[in-house]
Design a protein around this motif. Sequence first.
Motif, short mmCIF file in Angstrom:
data_model
loop_
_atom_site.label_atom_id
_atom_site.label_comp_id
_atom_site.label_asym_id
_atom_site.label_seq_id
_atom_site.Cartn_x
_atom_site.Cartn_y
_atom_site.Cartn_z
N SER A 270 0.82 -1.21 0.00
CA SER A 270 0.00 0.00 0.00
C SER A 270 0.85 1.26 0.00
CB SER A 270 -0.98 -0.01 1.18
OG SER A 270 -0.27 -0.18 2.37
N ALA A 271 2.18 1.11 -0.02
CA ALA A 271 3.04 2.29 -0.05
C ALA A 271 2.90 3.04 -1.36
CB ALA A 271 4.50 1.87 0.15
N ALA A 272 3.07 4.35 -1.28
CA ALA A 272 3.12 5.18 -2.49
C ALA A 272 4.60 5.38 -2.81
CB ALA A 272 2.43 6.50 -2.25
N VAL A 273 5.11 4.49 -3.65
CA VAL A 273 6.55 4.47 -3.92
C VAL A 273 6.88 5.48 -5.02
CG1 VAL A 273 8.49 2.97 -4.53
CG2 VAL A 273 6.45 1.98 -3.45
N ALA A 274 7.94 6.25 -4.81
CA ALA A 274 8.35 7.20 -5.86
C ALA A 274 8.85 6.41 -7.06
CB ALA A 274 9.46 8.11 -5.33
N ASP A 275 8.34 6.75 -8.23
CA ASP A 275 8.77 6.05 -9.44
C ASP A 275 10.15 6.51 -9.91
OD1 ASP A 275 6.50 4.43 -9.73
OD2 ASP A 275 5.37 6.09 -10.61
N TYR A 276 10.52 7.71 -9.50
CA TYR A 276 11.80 8.29 -9.96
C TYR A 276 12.58 8.87 -8.79
CZ TYR A 276 9.65 8.10 -14.57
OH TYR A 276 9.05 7.66 -15.72
N ASN A 300 13.18 4.41 -10.41
CA ASN A 300 13.33 3.46 -9.30
C ASN A 300 12.81 2.12 -9.77
OD1 ASN A 300 14.45 4.84 -7.09
ND2 ASN A 300 12.49 5.84 -6.65
N ALA A 301 13.22 1.09 -9.07
CA ALA A 301 12.67 -0.24 -9.37
C ALA A 301 11.18 -0.24 -9.06
CB ALA A 301 13.37 -1.28 -8.51
N ASP A 302 10.40 -0.98 -9.83
CA ASP A 302 8.99 -1.19 -9.48
C ASP A 302 8.96 -2.42 -8.56
OD1 ASP A 302 6.30 -1.99 -9.34
OD2 ASP A 302 5.86 -0.93 -11.21
N ILE A 303 8.80 -2.15 -7.28
CA ILE A 303 8.93 -3.22 -6.28
C ILE A 303 7.85 -4.28 -6.49
CG2 ILE A 303 9.00 -3.73 -3.80
CD1 ILE A 303 9.72 -0.73 -3.37
N LEU A 304 6.64 -3.80 -6.74
CA LEU A 304 5.52 -4.72 -6.89
C LEU A 304 5.69 -5.60 -8.13
CD1 LEU A 304 2.89 -5.47 -5.52
CD2 LEU A 304 1.73 -3.73 -6.85
N ALA A 305 6.17 -4.99 -9.21
CA ALA A 305 6.38 -5.76 -10.44
C ALA A 305 7.45 -6.84 -10.18
CB ALA A 305 6.80 -4.85 -11.58
N ALA A 320 -3.82 0.75 -6.27
CA ALA A 320 -3.70 1.66 -7.41
C ALA A 320 -4.31 2.99 -7.00
CB ALA A 320 -4.41 1.09 -8.62
N ALA A 321 -3.46 3.99 -6.90
CA ALA A 321 -3.94 5.34 -6.58
C ALA A 321 -4.14 6.04 -7.92
CB ALA A 321 -2.89 6.06 -5.75
N GLU A 322 -5.38 6.32 -8.25
CA GLU A 322 -5.66 6.90 -9.57
C GLU A 322 -6.44 8.20 -9.44
OE1 GLU A 322 -4.22 5.46 -11.97
OE2 GLU A 322 -3.86 3.44 -11.21
N THR A 323 -6.29 9.04 -10.43
CA THR A 323 -7.11 10.26 -10.47
C THR A 323 -8.09 10.21 -11.65
OG1 THR A 323 -5.41 11.31 -11.81
CG2 THR A 323 -5.32 11.73 -9.43
N ARG A 336 -0.34 -6.56 -15.39
CA ARG A 336 1.09 -6.31 -15.67
C ARG A 336 1.99 -6.77 -14.54
NH1 ARG A 336 -0.34 -1.44 -17.37
NH2 ARG A 336 0.41 -0.32 -15.51
N LYS A 337 1.51 -6.60 -13.29
CA LYS A 337 2.39 -6.90 -12.15
C LYS A 337 2.11 -8.28 -11.55
CE LYS A 337 2.77 -1.94 -11.10
NZ LYS A 337 3.28 -0.95 -10.15
N HIS A 338 1.27 -9.07 -12.22
CA HIS A 338 0.96 -10.45 -11.79
C HIS A 338 0.44 -10.49 -10.35
CE1 HIS A 338 2.93 -11.65 -15.44
NE2 HIS A 338 4.01 -10.98 -15.07
N1 CTP Z 1 4.70 0.32 -6.64
C1 CTP Z 1 5.89 -0.28 -6.32
N2 CTP Z 1 7.07 0.26 -6.74
C2 CTP Z 1 7.07 1.38 -7.49
C3 CTP Z 1 5.85 2.00 -7.84
C4 CTP Z 1 4.67 1.45 -7.39
O1 CTP Z 1 5.87 -1.32 -5.63
N3 CTP Z 1 8.23 1.90 -7.88
C5 CTP Z 1 3.45 -0.32 -6.19
C6 CTP Z 1 2.64 0.50 -5.21
O2 CTP Z 1 3.00 0.18 -3.86
C7 CTP Z 1 1.21 0.07 -5.50
C8 CTP Z 1 1.26 -0.26 -6.98
O3 CTP Z 1 2.63 -0.47 -7.32
O4 CTP Z 1 0.85 -1.10 -4.82
C9 CTP Z 1 0.68 0.79 -7.87
O5 CTP Z 1 1.29 2.03 -7.62
P1 CTP Z 1 0.86 3.32 -8.40
O6 CTP Z 1 1.69 4.48 -7.93
O7 CTP Z 1 -0.64 3.45 -8.39
O8 CTP Z 1 1.21 2.93 -9.89
P2 CTP Z 1 2.51 2.80 -10.73
O9 CTP Z 1 2.75 1.36 -10.97
O10 CTP Z 1 3.63 3.58 -10.16
O11 CTP Z 1 2.02 3.42 -12.10
P3 CTP Z 1 1.65 4.96 -12.48
O12 CTP Z 1 2.49 5.80 -11.54
O13 CTP Z 1 2.04 5.05 -13.90
O14 CTP Z 1 0.17 5.07 -12.24
#
Ligand code: CTP
Length: 398
Positions: A270-276, A300-305, A320-323, A336-338
């Motif tokens: 449930s963390a909001a992980v920084a993508d960059y 950053n690595a996509d931890i969930l993927a 998924a936090a969406e607007t 995508r993330k299985h």
């Molecule tokens: N997540 C993660 N690692 C990241 C980014 C996201 O593990 N670097 C996980 C979040 O914890 C969440 C899920 O992926 O459970 C979806 O995160 P979200 O921010 O909604 O989506 P993204 O995959 O980052 O895609 P986008 O930002 O393009 O919507």
Amino acid sequence: MANIIVGVTGGIAAYKAAELVSLLGKQGHDVRCIMTEAAQQFITPLTLQTLSGNPVYTNMFQLQQNPEWKVEHIGLAHWADCVLIVPATADFLGKVANGLADDLLSTCVMATEAPVYFAPAMNDKMYQNPFVQRNIQILRESGYGFVDPVEGNLACGTSGKGKMASVEQIADVVNTLRPQDLAGMRFVITAGPTRESIDPVRFLTNHSSGKMGYALARQAAYRGADVVLISGPTHLAVPFGVTMIPVTSAQQMFEAVQAHFQDADVIIKSAAVADYRPKTVAAQKIKKTDGDMVLELERNADILAWLGEHKTTQLLVGFAAETNDVAENALGKLARKHLDFIAANDVSAAHSGFGKDTNQVTLYGADGSTVALPILSKDETANRILDKILEKRKEQII
Ligand code: CTP
């Protein structure tokens, strides 16, 4: 039926504790009472002993009343399924919120792993006092429960919010105690934002408060699960009974998840992980110049993927936090993330998302299931998600 400690502190509402003990006894619970010294100015131990049918505990240093317990407050703390503090005075709330344990009741509250609920009762101005409110906030955030006072006539002759909740309401707390249906399950839950350093004084982050992840951790622990909470920086207190691993950056969160995921039965991200993150972190504070500035970021690595690729038997739950296009985006991430489930929410809605106490989540399953939850508190949302996870886990085992 439950083992209940009724802890009585020194306020005029102490007389209602007698009624509560009687009611709980009639409902079939085993009740033991602990009284503070001040409580004994209002009612006597004999009253509670007669109504509970058990010895009343009043003194840290009296000789053992139960020969099976080596140390009385620890024995009582272990014995309890639930502790009710009725009434809870401003003094006692302050004591627990600040970690003080100088009598039998406060040591027992400190030592117990059972849920503890406070039923405050005091003058309305005292109740509104900022220090009292701060202590209540600290206790709530630490996972302690409250049966809030109500408006009414107060013993001091005024009226306002400070009258203790009814004994029926307080007794209800016990009746809604959750069964330990997640006992034996190991959860890894991530929560909060991450921080990506730019220089020693600045960072990139997001608005995540961590409340949803902490609610999941708290409720899972209440229901008997072993919970490891990997959390970015938040202002929240660590939920009771949860193992906390504090992290700051996405990379640290990734490493902590890698270290713990193999032992888990369920992983909830449930963390909001920084993508960059900034491509370079300046060793010293970056000084401003007259012109604009461009910050170069790298992924950053996509931890969930990564978890989706490496999971074996673990159930994997994402958020998924969406607007916009909530369902479509969430279903894309599920595939995508299985994942086994994705909890989708519209973070731009008034009752959902960052910092709010409520949430409205739709849970999509890889099995094609969809559960659209109504607007609920984050704790209740957490329980509904946990119910679904438990259902899936049982299917897997069968
Ligand atoms: N997540 C993660 N690692 C990241 C980014 C996201 O593990 N670097 C996980 C979040 O914890 C969440 C899920 O992926 O459970 C979806 O995160 P979200 O921010 O909604 O989506 P993204 O995959 O980052 O895609 P986008 O930002 O393009 O919507």
